[in-house]
Design a protein around this motif. Structure first.
Motif, short mmCIF file in Angstrom:
data_model
loop_
_atom_site.label_atom_id
_atom_site.label_comp_id
_atom_site.label_asym_id
_atom_site.label_seq_id
_atom_site.Cartn_x
_atom_site.Cartn_y
_atom_site.Cartn_z
N HIS A 8 -13.42 -8.42 -6.21
CA HIS A 8 -13.07 -8.26 -4.80
C HIS A 8 -11.85 -7.38 -4.60
O HIS A 8 -11.50 -7.05 -3.47
CB HIS A 8 -12.85 -9.64 -4.15
N MET A 9 -11.21 -7.00 -5.68
CA MET A 9 -10.05 -6.12 -5.58
C MET A 9 -10.46 -4.65 -5.60
O MET A 9 -9.65 -3.78 -5.33
CB MET A 9 -9.06 -6.43 -6.69
N GLU A 10 -11.72 -4.37 -5.92
CA GLU A 10 -12.22 -3.00 -5.89
C GLU A 10 -12.28 -2.52 -4.44
O GLU A 10 -12.63 -3.29 -3.54
CB GLU A 10 -13.61 -2.93 -6.53
N ALA A 11 -11.94 -1.28 -4.20
CA ALA A 11 -11.83 -0.77 -2.84
C ALA A 11 -13.10 -0.97 -2.02
O ALA A 11 -13.04 -1.42 -0.87
CB ALA A 11 -11.45 0.71 -2.87
N ALA A 12 -14.25 -0.66 -2.57
CA ALA A 12 -15.50 -0.80 -1.82
C ALA A 12 -15.79 -2.26 -1.48
O ALA A 12 -16.22 -2.58 -0.37
CB ALA A 12 -16.66 -0.20 -2.60
N GLN A 13 -15.57 -3.14 -2.44
CA GLN A 13 -15.81 -4.57 -2.20
C GLN A 13 -14.81 -5.12 -1.19
O GLN A 13 -15.16 -5.90 -0.32
CB GLN A 13 -15.71 -5.36 -3.51
#
Length: 63
Positions: A8-13
């Motif tokens: 959830h720390m990925e930009a898209a997520q």
């Protein structure tokens, strides 16, 4: 309640999570978000926030 993992720390997520949370709020619901770390390492804090949210929404304990 939602428990987020590291993906959830990925930009898209993260952006998708924000959009989804906005839709939930618009509908009048509430979301409490916790990291898996918080659930494992700070369970008292998580429980206190869950209780506070329930009380704010009108829940009253039976005891």
């Amino acid at each position: 309640m939602e428990v987020d993992g590291t993906h959830h720390m990925e930009a898209a997520q993260w952006a998708a999570d924000l959009r989804r949370q906005n839709e939930v709020w618009i509908a009048g619901d509430r979301i409490l978000r916790f990291t898996a770390f918080d659930v494992r390492r700070r369970p008292d804090e998580v429980a206190a926030q869950l209780r506070a949210a329930l009380l704010a929404a009108g829940w009253r304990p039976t005891i």
